[in-house]
Design an enzyme around this catalytic site. Structure first.
Site, PDB file in Angstrom:
ATOM      1  N   LYS A  14       0.336  19.807  20.004  1.00 24.94           N
ATOM      2  CA  LYS A  14      -0.875  20.238  20.703  1.00 24.94           C
ATOM      3  C   LYS A  14      -0.574  20.687  22.143  1.00 24.94           C
ATOM      4  O   LYS A  14      -1.042  21.732  22.586  1.00 24.94           O
ATOM      5  CB  LYS A  14      -1.880  19.086  20.706  1.00 24.94           C
ATOM      6  CG  LYS A  14      -3.260  19.429  21.201  1.00 24.94           C
ATOM      7  CD  LYS A  14      -4.258  18.335  20.866  1.00 24.94           C
ATOM      8  CE  LYS A  14      -3.802  16.973  21.365  1.00 24.94           C
ATOM      9  NZ  LYS A  14      -4.823  15.933  21.140  1.00 24.94           N
ATOM     10  N   ARG A  89     -13.453  13.623  19.276  1.00 24.99           N
ATOM     11  CA  ARG A  89     -12.642  12.714  18.462  1.00 24.99           C
ATOM     12  C   ARG A  89     -13.416  12.105  17.304  1.00 24.99           C
ATOM     13  O   ARG A  89     -12.824  11.581  16.371  1.00 24.99           O
ATOM     14  CB  ARG A  89     -12.082  11.583  19.330  1.00 24.99           C
ATOM     15  CG  ARG A  89     -11.073  12.027  20.376  1.00 24.99           C
ATOM     16  CD  ARG A  89     -10.553  10.847  21.156  1.00 24.99           C
ATOM     17  NE  ARG A  89      -9.602  11.246  22.192  1.00 24.99           N
ATOM     18  CZ  ARG A  89      -8.311  11.386  22.009  1.00 24.99           C
ATOM     19  NH1 ARG A  89      -7.792  11.161  20.810  1.00 24.99           N
ATOM     20  NH2 ARG A  89      -7.520  11.740  22.986  1.00 24.99           N
ATOM     21  N   ARG A 128      12.356  10.421  20.514  1.00 26.32           N
ATOM     22  CA  ARG A 128      12.072  10.968  21.844  1.00 26.32           C
ATOM     23  C   ARG A 128      12.743  10.161  22.953  1.00 26.32           C
ATOM     24  O   ARG A 128      12.704   8.939  22.971  1.00 26.32           O
ATOM     25  CB  ARG A 128      10.565  11.006  22.076  1.00 26.32           C
ATOM     26  CG  ARG A 128      10.155  11.640  23.397  1.00 26.32           C
ATOM     27  CD  ARG A 128       8.696  12.030  23.399  1.00 26.32           C
ATOM     28  NE  ARG A 128       7.803  10.917  23.122  1.00 26.32           N
ATOM     29  CZ  ARG A 128       6.482  11.044  22.961  1.00 26.32           C
ATOM     30  NH1 ARG A 128       5.935  12.249  23.023  1.00 26.32           N
ATOM     31  NH2 ARG A 128       5.727   9.989  22.724  1.00 26.32           N
ATOM     32  N   ARG A 163      10.229   5.256  25.645  1.00 26.70           N
ATOM     33  CA  ARG A 163       8.969   4.533  25.817  1.00 26.70           C
ATOM     34  C   ARG A 163       8.880   3.405  24.808  1.00 26.70           C
ATOM     35  O   ARG A 163       9.315   3.545  23.660  1.00 26.70           O
ATOM     36  CB  ARG A 163       7.782   5.485  25.623  1.00 26.70           C
ATOM     37  CG  ARG A 163       7.476   6.319  26.837  1.00 26.70           C
ATOM     38  CD  ARG A 163       6.418   7.370  26.598  1.00 26.70           C
ATOM     39  NE  ARG A 163       5.336   6.960  25.713  1.00 26.70           N
ATOM     40  CZ  ARG A 163       4.253   7.697  25.481  1.00 26.70           C
ATOM     41  NH1 ARG A 163       4.137   8.886  26.054  1.00 26.70           N
ATOM     42  NH2 ARG A 163       3.315   7.280  24.665  1.00 26.70           N
ATOM     43  N   ARG A 174      -0.817   4.820  14.879  1.00 27.82           N
ATOM     44  CA  ARG A 174      -1.504   5.946  15.517  1.00 27.82           C
ATOM     45  C   ARG A 174      -1.813   7.045  14.510  1.00 27.82           C
ATOM     46  O   ARG A 174      -2.892   7.659  14.538  1.00 27.82           O
ATOM     47  CB  ARG A 174      -0.640   6.502  16.652  1.00 27.82           C
ATOM     48  CG  ARG A 174      -0.534   5.579  17.850  1.00 27.82           C
ATOM     49  CD  ARG A 174       0.581   6.005  18.783  1.00 27.82           C
ATOM     50  NE  ARG A 174       0.380   7.324  19.332  1.00 27.82           N
ATOM     51  CZ  ARG A 174       1.328   8.054  19.921  1.00 27.82           C
ATOM     52  NH1 ARG A 174       2.564   7.565  19.994  1.00 27.82           N
ATOM     53  NH2 ARG A 174       1.073   9.249  20.390  1.00 27.82           N
TER      54      ARG A 174
END
Length: 216
Positions: A14, A89, A128, A163, A174
């Site tokens: 996104k 959302r 990541r 992270r 998620r």
């Protein structure tokens, strides 16, 4: 250009697509998260209220979000087209946004769902690595943006970090939440006839497909 609502699972691209559309087509990128953070820094009663909510981890009410969004959409810079990122959302928010669009005489535009395989998204999150100094983003699993020296930033030589929530369990939670909350939205916009799916496995193909939708 047509206004855009972006719906995307975690790591579906996104932010990448938004950046490319802003650069290539002069779109205005509107993130409700940014609106809240900006408002929280204002020395107003509403700003202080939002700041307290964010500090305490409380959910900001839809009423406040819509108040900020309406104010933002009254700016003239959106006339060339804007990207609505991270909103709506829920189905209730989508219906209220329809009402706001009619009130401000704004065309709803198109709703684009960024589509990627679960395993691709998982690798983007779990692999990541971030640079704390220059903000560069790397990945150890996708084969794209792999650091030349393991654990070291190519640009500034700083040690990369991961992270704490970039793990498989967190990603699955998620992703499941995304599926649960967005399915009603997808069905809602599908009935309106303005819903499109774009494959986001490759960023250049993602941009090409999006531009075809916008120019149709």
């Amino acid at each position: 250009m047509k206004n855009i609502i972006l719906i995307a699972a975690p790591a579906a691209g996104k932010g990448t697509l938004s950046e490319m559309l802003v650069e290539k087509c002069n779109y205005v990128h509107i993130s409700t998260g940014d609106l809240l953070r900006d408002a929280s820094r204002e020395k107003t009663e509403l700003g202080e209220k939002i700041a307290n909510m964010l500090q305490n981890g409380d959910l900001v009410t839809d009423e406040i979000v819509f108040e900020l969004l309406e104010k933002r959409l009254e700016n003239k810079d959106i006339l060339n087209g804007y990207i609505l990122d991270g909103f709506p959302r829920t189905l209730e928010q989508a219906k209220k946004y329809d009402e706001l669009s009619k009130k401000l005489h704004i065309d709803l535009g198109v709703v684009i769902v960024l589509d990627s395989e679960y395993e691709t998204l998982k690798k983007r999150i779990v692999g990541r690595m971030l640079c704390p100094k220059c903000g560069s983003v790397y990945n150890t699993l996708t084969g794209v943006n792999t650091p030349k020296v393991s654990g070291i930033c190519d640009k500034c030589g700083e040690s990369l970090y991961k992270r704490s929530d970039d793990n498989e369990e967190s990603f699955k939670n998620r992703y499941d939440t995304y599926l649960e909350k967005t399915k009603p939205l997808i069905d809602y916009y599908k009935e309106k006839g303005n819903l499109y799916f774009v494959n986001s496995e490759d960023k250049e193909e993602m941009l090409k497909s999006t531009l075809e939708i916008l120019n149709d």
